[in-house]
Design an enzyme around this catalytic site. Sequence first.
Site, PDB file in Angstrom:
ATOM      1  N   SER A 135      26.233   6.496 -19.538  1.00  0.00           N
ATOM      2  CA  SER A 135      26.825   6.073 -20.813  1.00  0.00           C
ATOM      3  C   SER A 135      26.886   4.548 -20.810  1.00  0.00           C
ATOM      4  CB  SER A 135      28.249   6.615 -20.934  1.00  0.00           C
ATOM      5  OG  SER A 135      28.943   5.964 -21.979  1.00  0.00           O
ATOM      6  N   TYR A 160      36.598   6.655 -17.452  1.00  0.00           N
ATOM      7  CA  TYR A 160      35.307   7.239 -17.867  1.00  0.00           C
ATOM      8  C   TYR A 160      34.161   6.279 -17.548  1.00  0.00           C
ATOM      9  CZ  TYR A 160      31.539   8.790 -20.978  1.00  0.00           C
ATOM     10  OH  TYR A 160      30.324   9.188 -21.484  1.00  0.00           O
TER      11      TYR A 160
END
Length: 262
Positions: free
Chosen positions: A156, A166
């Site tokens: 990501s 994250y």
Amino acid sequence: MTHPAVEDLKPDLNGKVAFITGAGQGFGRDFAEAIATAGGAVVICDIDEPAARKAAEAIVRQHGEGRALAVRADVADENQVKAAVAAAVENLGGIDILVNNAGKHLTKYNQPFGKLSREDVRAMMEVNFMGVVNCTLACRDAMAARGGGSVVNIASIGGHLSSTPYGVSKLAVRGLTIAFASELADANIRVNAISPGLMGTEAALADLPGDFVARFRDELQLVHRLGRVEDITAAVLYLCSPASNFMTGETLKVSGGYPLGI
Ligand SMILES: NC(=O)c1ccc[n+]([C@@H]2O[C@H](COP(=O)([O-])OP(=O)(O)OC[C@H]3O[C@@H](n4cnc5c(N)ncnc54)[C@H](O)[C@@H]3O)[C@@H](O)[C@H]2O)c1
């Protein structure tokens, strides 16, 4: 007239078997549909068994028997992953492609460490980090037995900013891409990653404030539209096709130019 680069870019995956995690919905399901359309057989691995079955049935309806298999496994569980890979090899004859796509990515994990319980951080790392380790190691021998293959990890742009739990988990996915590219090179297995940017999918936008999305798209990105699932799927097909044969250990950002960096 043909040109080798043009031929290589045609995603002809006839006879190839792809094991795709988190393929019951979202990105993973689209990757599976595209790989099946390119001639491959797909293993739809998901913790959500009904979703996996539904996705596999749709592919079998469109492409025929033997072109999709649903397997239930939590990627965080080494034994469940091993059993799923064994079922894939038994039913489809082997594995050539692994797409490590399953991940925990709700807005919940995009908060400061101080706002998350250790339990939540650990659970996220078990899926986003250990899930990639479990699936890659479980598929290694099956891929080596076919003479090699391609692993594609879904990271990501959060892993380029690395400013939240994250993001750190996706930075770790980029690190795993380098480590496994090196570790599996002798088996002729290439390992690359894709970092999707801000997607315009309903699920991705559900928790994000509208002004944040607008600023991201109109000011931070250089290409002023939100990402589409097919943008990411095209990159997956490229990394599975012979056109990328000279690439390993690399992470491709597919994010409209944000964030830039060396
Ligand atoms: N959608 C985005 O905007 C975006 C952006 C950047 C990166 N990503 C990454 O792309 C990947 C897929 O995202 P998505 O938007 O398609 O997600 P999604 O939530 O729509 O789908 C994820 C799928 O993975 C399955 N899954 C979840 N945990 C699992 C586990 N432990 N074991 C097996 N399966 C599991 C879910 O059941 C679901 O079917 C994730 O790794 C995510 O971090 C997504």
